[in-house]
Design a protein around this motif. Sequence first.
Motif, short mmCIF file in Angstrom:
data_model
loop_
_atom_site.label_atom_id
_atom_site.label_comp_id
_atom_site.label_asym_id
_atom_site.label_seq_id
_atom_site.Cartn_x
_atom_site.Cartn_y
_atom_site.Cartn_z
N PHE A 183 -1.44 -20.33 -41.10
CA PHE A 183 -1.84 -19.33 -40.12
C PHE A 183 -2.41 -18.07 -40.76
N TYR A 184 -2.48 -18.05 -42.08
CA TYR A 184 -2.98 -16.85 -42.75
C TYR A 184 -4.02 -17.24 -43.78
N GLU A 185 -5.19 -16.65 -43.66
CA GLU A 185 -6.28 -16.89 -44.61
C GLU A 185 -6.44 -15.63 -45.46
N PRO A 186 -6.11 -15.71 -46.76
CA PRO A 186 -6.22 -14.52 -47.61
C PRO A 186 -7.66 -14.03 -47.71
N ARG A 187 -7.82 -12.72 -47.69
CA ARG A 187 -9.14 -12.09 -47.77
C ARG A 187 -9.34 -11.49 -49.16
N GLY A 188 -10.42 -11.86 -49.77
CA GLY A 188 -10.73 -11.30 -51.08
C GLY A 188 -10.16 -12.14 -52.20
N CYS A 189 -10.77 -12.03 -53.37
CA CYS A 189 -10.38 -12.84 -54.52
C CYS A 189 -8.98 -12.48 -55.01
N TYR A 190 -8.63 -11.21 -54.90
CA TYR A 190 -7.32 -10.76 -55.38
C TYR A 190 -6.20 -11.47 -54.61
N ALA A 191 -6.30 -11.49 -53.27
CA ALA A 191 -5.27 -12.14 -52.45
C ALA A 191 -5.29 -13.65 -52.64
N LYS A 192 -6.47 -14.25 -52.77
CA LYS A 192 -6.56 -15.69 -52.97
C LYS A 192 -5.95 -16.11 -54.31
N GLU A 193 -6.16 -15.26 -55.31
CA GLU A 193 -5.61 -15.57 -56.62
C GLU A 193 -4.08 -15.60 -56.59
N HIS A 194 -3.49 -14.59 -55.97
CA HIS A 194 -2.03 -14.56 -55.88
C HIS A 194 -1.49 -15.70 -55.04
#
Length: 342
Positions: free
Chosen positions: A254-265
């Motif tokens: 239900f949550y799509e991370p925004r930005g490379c920083y959030a996707k990386e974590h």
Amino acid sequence: MSEYMMAVDHSNELEYVCDWINFDTISGAIFILIFIFGLIGNILVVCVIFIYEKMKNATNLFILNLACSDLVFTFTLPFWAVYYLHHWVFGDFVCKLVTAANFLGLYSSIILLTAMTVDRFITVVLNTWPSSQLKRERCAIAACAAAWVISIGAAVSDAVKVQVDVKIDWDMNFSTCEAISDISDVQLGYYLQVSLLFFLPFAIIVFCYSAILKTILQASNRKRYRTIVVMFSIIAVFFICWGPYNILIFIQAFYEPRGCYAKEHMFIAHSIFRILAFSHCCMNPVLYMLSQKLRRHLLQLLRCQNAQKKSTDRGIGQNTSVIQNVAFIAQNSAVILELPSK
């Protein structure tokens, strides 16, 4: 196979993590180690129960089925190791088969743990089973059979959604084994999986063990409840291993991370929690050894040949000693008989 790629504008610390730590390679290598320890440990548990324990005992039936469940999950690890070290090379049928076995091991484990907890709750708190041991055994067999039927149905449903897909990354083709379906179906599937097959059993187990612990603390003789401690440890380790992974799956649905920083974590957390979850299949055999009886049987199994050899040698030695003593006594008797009388 991970599709994650690091952005150029990351901080130096995050660039260092991404550039020097390949989580797919680390995961593949750790999966191989987990496979080795899990295979050896669970096979030993199955052998101990079959050889030394009574198969009609309800607790032994649950432990045996849990070991088989862990073995099913363990057999999938070499395939995932090759997948993360290289890419999927086994074809579409094996992709579905391995996925089904993977979910079968997970679903059957948690259903069996829930059934085992309810059995302990009825025995310790309600105290209604001891008067009918046969009825308890039949209920345990029925619970194990139901756990496998439900798990097979759910695992097949999940396996149908996966297939092999060829992707291009940096002008290189690689195959993946993953779910290919509409995003809403994926979200609904994750929601049902985590809710019905993790949080609901977790709530049942917490309720049952709260009542069990309360009953044990009020009892005067707690030695006979050592089995409860072993089972509680097994369940606690299960949720410690699988809890973070399932919670993260629920968040990702239900949550799509925004930005490379959030996707990386998110990617790093997913990789670490996946390793922790998959390592569970080799931890149960260690927890079973908290039981003195199972630990004693395991030592008997491992020392069986040496013990037999020592026993044989000891028997031969004893027989030789007896023969020598008899010969010595006979010789002395003969000497006494030959002495001239005064």
